[in-house]
Design an enzyme around this catalytic site. Structure first.
Site, PDB file in Angstrom:
ATOM      1  N   SER A 154       3.104  -1.757   0.119  1.00  0.00           N
ATOM      2  CA  SER A 154       3.642  -1.419   1.261  1.00  0.00           C
ATOM      3  C   SER A 154       4.544  -0.167   1.141  1.00  0.00           C
ATOM      4  CB  SER A 154       4.759  -2.429   1.748  1.00  0.00           C
ATOM      5  OG  SER A 154       5.781  -2.011   2.637  1.00  0.00           O
ATOM      6  N   TYR A 167      10.976  -8.890  -0.471  1.00  0.00           N
ATOM      7  CA  TYR A 167       9.785  -8.288  -0.042  1.00  0.00           C
ATOM      8  C   TYR A 167       9.566  -6.884  -0.655  1.00  0.00           C
ATOM      9  CZ  TYR A 167       6.120  -6.535   3.051  1.00  0.00           C
ATOM     10  OH  TYR A 167       4.994  -6.138   3.539  1.00  0.00           O
TER      11      TYR A 167
END
Length: 277
Positions: A154, A167
């Site tokens: 990401s 995350y």
């Protein structure tokens, strides 16, 4: 001939979203598909997860392209289940050329607020699950004489983002895992890279929990896609709120193809300039 003609790709989290998009895009270029998904809900995930009906739709779309697909229900947290599903797919399709370790979940909370369960479940899917996927695939790729792994990280794997520290940690970890695998497997002609998206227009962000995070000042009825889009847009240099799943799939396709035959150990942003902003 397609860019992946005659190749076999293993995709995790393939029932919908980016995973389905990756499967369809690779099938369009000639690949047969081995697909897995949890097809179930996890208690810490604040949006509806994929269902067996979602996986059935993925199967329908791949078969409509006249490609083969072996689809299984498997949780990436369970190495034995991942290995069994992949081994069965390879037994039926003959080999393995490409791995897309795509499965992932999302939840919210400051580092102070997060519970152990929220931390553990996200790490187990988003980092440990990627390791499980790679570990199960390595013997098949080695037996094939090489191949390509694309791990989904990401933009949050490169920069910090508040309210999603677990995350951020997992996606940073995926990059470290990728770089280690790239070194360990280079001699086997196995290339390993990450894709690093900005926000992608899938169910992972298009849900009430994300809307509450981005628009806590607004009543629920005013948290529309259009309003949220304007807030998402502020994160990117190119003035768009989010990219489409196919934008990530095109990057995965490139990294899987012979066009990228000597690219390994690379962090590949598809981020509308988020990382340079």
């Amino acid at each position: 001939m397609g860019r992946l003609e005659g190749k076999v790709a293993f995709i995790t989290g393939a029932a919908r979203g980016q995973g389905r998009s990756h499967a369809v895009r690779m099938a369009q270029e000639g690949a047969d598909i081995i697909a897995i998904d949890i097809e179930d809900q996890m208690g810490t995930v604040p949006y509806d997860m994929a269902t067996p009906a979602d996986m059935a739709e993925t199967v329908r779309q791949i078969e409509a392209l006249d490609r083969r697909i072996i689809a299984s229900k498997a949780d990436v947290r369970d190495f034995d289940a991942v290995k069994a599903a992949l081994d069965d797919g390879v037994a039926q399709l003959g080999k393995l050329d490409i791995v897309s370790a795509n499965a992932g979940i999302f939840s919210f909370g400051t580092m102070e607020e997060l519970t152990d369960l929220e931390w553990d479940e996200l790490q187990d899917v988003n980092l440990k699950g990627v390791w499980h996927t790679a570990k199960a695939a390595i013997p098949h790729l080695r037996a094939n004489g090489g191949g390509a792994m694309i791990l989904t990280s990401s933009s949050a794997g490169v920069k910090a983002v508040p309210n999603i520290g677990h995350y951020v940690a997992a996606k940073h970890g995926v990059i470290g895992l990728m770089k280690t695998l790239a070194l360990e497997l280079a001699g086997d002609m196995i290339r390993v890279n990450t894709v690093n998206p900005t926000s992608v227009d899938t169910d992972m962000i298009q849900n009430a929990a994300t809307a509450a995070l981005f628009a806590p000042d607004l009543p629920v009825e005013e948290r529309t896609r259009e309003v949220l889009g304007e807030r998402f847009k502020t994160m990117n240099a190119i003035p768009i709120p989010w990219v489409e799943a196919v934008d990530i799939s095109n990057a995965v396709l490139f990294l899987a193809s012979d066009e990228a035959r000597y690219i390994t150990g690379v962090v590949f942003p598809i981020d509308a300039g988020q990382l340079v902003k």
